[in-house]
Design an enzyme around this catalytic site. Structure first.
Site, mmCIF file in Angstrom:
data_model
loop_
_atom_site.group_PDB
_atom_site.id
_atom_site.type_symbol
_atom_site.label_atom_id
_atom_site.label_comp_id
_atom_site.label_asym_id
_atom_site.label_seq_id
_atom_site.Cartn_x
_atom_site.Cartn_y
_atom_site.Cartn_z
ATOM 1 N N GLU A 68 3.014 9.824 0.455
ATOM 2 C CA GLU A 68 2.249 8.791 0.899
ATOM 3 C C GLU A 68 1.112 8.633 -0.234
ATOM 4 O O GLU A 68 0.720 9.558 -0.495
ATOM 5 C CB GLU A 68 1.511 8.897 2.184
ATOM 6 C CG GLU A 68 2.520 8.719 3.225
ATOM 7 C CD GLU A 68 3.022 10.086 3.686
ATOM 8 O OE1 GLU A 68 3.964 10.291 4.486
ATOM 9 O OE2 GLU A 68 2.301 11.076 3.361
ATOM 10 N N TYR B 272 4.524 7.396 -10.029
ATOM 11 C CA TYR B 272 5.530 8.038 -9.350
ATOM 12 C C TYR B 272 6.674 7.149 -9.423
ATOM 13 O O TYR B 272 7.795 7.601 -9.431
ATOM 14 C CB TYR B 272 5.172 7.955 -7.592
ATOM 15 C CG TYR B 272 3.986 9.055 -7.189
ATOM 16 C CD1 TYR B 272 4.277 10.248 -7.338
ATOM 17 C CD2 TYR B 272 2.824 8.583 -6.815
ATOM 18 C CE1 TYR B 272 3.371 11.265 -7.394
ATOM 19 C CE2 TYR B 272 2.014 9.603 -6.203
ATOM 20 C CZ TYR B 272 1.904 10.906 -6.574
ATOM 21 O OH TYR B 272 1.054 11.812 -6.210
#
Length: 127
Positions: A85, A97
């Site tokens: 998260e 990411y």
């Protein structure tokens, strides 16, 4: 552990956990020039699944491959799903990411505290 706590404290986008808790999980530290350059905390969820709990890199070592080097062992496991998260406002981390192959799956409303903010759930699948 004091060095990791100090690094975490100057990385406001990183999760601010009690550092002693990290010893209950998989915990990797990157060293550069004799100093802690970054750290990664993760856990196994089930066979073939793990979750990144925290990743932080010092400002002096960002954009030098430290985070990539910390994540690489997890991402190179065959048939492994890696979840995490990230704060919705953390655009830099989301871009990073995605560059590593993660995809945004869903939003967890008001997931984070101090300040309250939604979390973006991301997933990487290795082949």
């Amino acid at each position: 552990m004091q060095t990791v706590a100090a690094l975490q404290a100057v990385c406001p986008d990183a999760a601010q956990w009690p550092v002693a808790d990290y010893l209950s999980y998989e915990f990797t530290v990157a060293i550069a020039g004799g100093a802690v350059a970054g750290f990664l905390v993760w856990r196994t969820l089930a066979e073939g699944e793990c979750e990144v709990l925290n990743l932080a890199v010092s400002a002096a070592h960002r954009r030098k491959g430290v985070a990539r080097a910390l994540l690489a062992p997890l991402l190179n496991l065959r048939n492994n799903d890696v979840f995490l998260e990230v704060r919705e406002s953390n655009a830099g981390a989301r871009i990073f990411y995605k560059s590593m192959g993660f995809q945004e799956l869903s939003v967890r409303r008001e997931y984070y505290e101090s300040p309250r903010e939604s979390g973006i759930v991301m997933k990487f699948h290795s082949c």
